[in-house]
Design a protein around this motif. Sequence first.
Motif, short mmCIF file in Angstrom:
data_model
loop_
_atom_site.label_atom_id
_atom_site.label_comp_id
_atom_site.label_asym_id
_atom_site.label_seq_id
_atom_site.Cartn_x
_atom_site.Cartn_y
_atom_site.Cartn_z
N MET A 65 0.86 -1.18 0.00
CA MET A 65 0.00 0.00 0.00
C MET A 65 0.90 1.24 0.00
O MET A 65 1.89 1.30 0.70
N GLN A 66 0.53 2.22 -0.77
CA GLN A 66 1.31 3.44 -0.84
C GLN A 66 1.23 4.19 0.48
O GLN A 66 0.20 4.14 1.17
N PRO A 67 2.31 4.91 0.84
CA PRO A 67 2.27 5.64 2.12
C PRO A 67 1.15 6.67 2.20
O PRO A 67 0.56 6.86 3.25
N PHE A 68 0.83 7.32 1.07
CA PHE A 68 -0.25 8.32 1.10
C PHE A 68 -1.59 7.67 1.42
O PHE A 68 -2.38 8.22 2.20
N LEU A 69 -1.86 6.51 0.83
CA LEU A 69 -3.13 5.84 1.11
C LEU A 69 -3.20 5.34 2.54
O LEU A 69 -4.25 5.43 3.18
N LEU A 70 -2.09 4.84 3.06
CA LEU A 70 -2.06 4.40 4.45
C LEU A 70 -2.23 5.58 5.40
O LEU A 70 -2.99 5.50 6.37
N LEU A 71 -1.57 6.68 5.10
CA LEU A 71 -1.71 7.89 5.91
C LEU A 71 -3.15 8.39 5.90
O LEU A 71 -3.71 8.74 6.94
N THR A 72 -3.77 8.41 4.73
CA THR A 72 -5.16 8.86 4.62
C THR A 72 -6.11 7.91 5.35
O THR A 72 -7.05 8.35 6.00
N ALA A 73 -5.85 6.62 5.26
CA ALA A 73 -6.70 5.66 5.96
C ALA A 73 -6.60 5.85 7.47
O ALA A 73 -7.63 5.83 8.17
N ILE A 74 -5.39 6.05 7.97
CA ILE A 74 -5.23 6.29 9.42
C ILE A 74 -5.98 7.55 9.83
O ILE A 74 -6.68 7.58 10.84
N TYR A 75 -5.84 8.61 9.03
CA TYR A 75 -6.53 9.86 9.36
C TYR A 75 -8.04 9.68 9.36
O TYR A 75 -8.73 10.11 10.29
N LEU A 76 -8.57 9.03 8.32
CA LEU A 76 -10.02 8.91 8.19
C LEU A 76 -10.64 7.97 9.23
O LEU A 76 -11.79 8.16 9.61
N VAL A 77 -9.88 6.97 9.67
CA VAL A 77 -10.40 6.07 10.70
C VAL A 77 -10.76 6.84 11.96
O VAL A 77 -11.72 6.51 12.66
N PHE A 78 -10.02 7.89 12.24
CA PHE A 78 -10.29 8.68 13.44
C PHE A 78 -11.09 9.94 13.13
O PHE A 78 -11.87 10.41 13.97
N ALA A 79 -10.93 10.52 11.96
CA ALA A 79 -11.59 11.80 11.65
C ALA A 79 -13.07 11.62 11.33
O ALA A 79 -13.89 12.45 11.75
N LEU A 80 -13.43 10.59 10.59
CA LEU A 80 -14.84 10.42 10.22
C LEU A 80 -15.75 10.14 11.42
O LEU A 80 -16.79 10.79 11.55
N PRO A 81 -15.40 9.21 12.31
CA PRO A 81 -16.27 9.03 13.49
C PRO A 81 -16.31 10.27 14.39
O PRO A 81 -17.37 10.59 14.94
N ALA A 82 -15.18 10.96 14.53
CA ALA A 82 -15.19 12.19 15.33
C ALA A 82 -16.07 13.25 14.70
O ALA A 82 -16.80 13.96 15.40
N SER A 83 -16.03 13.36 13.37
CA SER A 83 -16.89 14.33 12.67
C SER A 83 -18.36 13.98 12.82
O SER A 83 -19.20 14.86 13.03
N LEU A 84 -18.67 12.70 12.71
CA LEU A 84 -20.06 12.26 12.89
C LEU A 84 -20.54 12.52 14.31
O LEU A 84 -21.66 13.01 14.52
N TYR A 85 -19.69 12.24 15.28
CA TYR A 85 -20.04 12.49 16.68
C TYR A 85 -20.26 13.98 16.93
O TYR A 85 -21.21 14.37 17.61
N ASP A 86 -19.40 14.82 16.35
CA ASP A 86 -19.54 16.27 16.50
C ASP A 86 -20.81 16.76 15.84
O ASP A 86 -21.49 17.64 16.36
N SER A 87 -21.15 16.20 14.69
CA SER A 87 -22.36 16.67 14.00
C SER A 87 -23.63 16.30 14.75
O SER A 87 -24.65 16.95 14.59
N ARG A 88 -23.56 15.27 15.59
CA ARG A 88 -24.75 14.87 16.35
C ARG A 88 -24.82 15.50 17.74
O ARG A 88 -25.91 15.74 18.25
N THR A 89 -23.67 15.75 18.36
CA THR A 89 -23.67 16.18 19.76
C THR A 89 -23.00 17.53 20.00
O THR A 89 -23.08 18.03 21.12
N PHE A 90 -22.33 18.08 19.00
CA PHE A 90 -21.55 19.31 19.16
C PHE A 90 -20.46 19.15 20.21
O PHE A 90 -20.09 20.09 20.90
N ARG A 91 -19.94 17.96 20.32
CA ARG A 91 -18.83 17.64 21.22
C ARG A 91 -17.77 16.91 20.41
O ARG A 91 -18.07 16.19 19.47
#
Length: 164
Positions: free
Chosen positions: A1-27
Amino acid sequence: MQPFLLLTAIYLVFALPASLYDSRTFRVPLWYVGIGAAALIVFYIFHPYPFSTSFKVFGLGNPLVAAISAAVLYLLARLLTGGALGWGDVIFGAYTALYTGFPLVFFAIAFAALCGLLFYLALAVRDSWRKKQQFIFRPIFAIPYLPFITFGAILSQVLFRFFF
């Protein structure tokens, strides 16, 4: 796997759930963002990654400079808006800067601000049209900002990695 794709996957694994949580609770789940930041730092320790063709710095120097720059800019925005931008947004902005790197962090911040502003204006126009009132420029409601920070980071990475 290319380093950019691995880096993006690591980022999105944590960023997407946090964004969803923020959009529902403002926390912002700070513990979750902290684990994501640690995962990105471990990635940079084991995978020296060049951030851009014009600013080649390998290792942890570039992401740490980017994180400090983003934290300062978001803290300044927090102070100028009277606390409308939360502490979680400031910390998440620094986490996102670990992903984007130094030159792209400013584009990610600009894209996030522009997208957040357009979304807010669209909701304000919709609400004023729905209530048949005059459109007034004043804070009507709050919007979660983490989804826009995430979108700005991904947009800046895609635009500058694949098109420039």
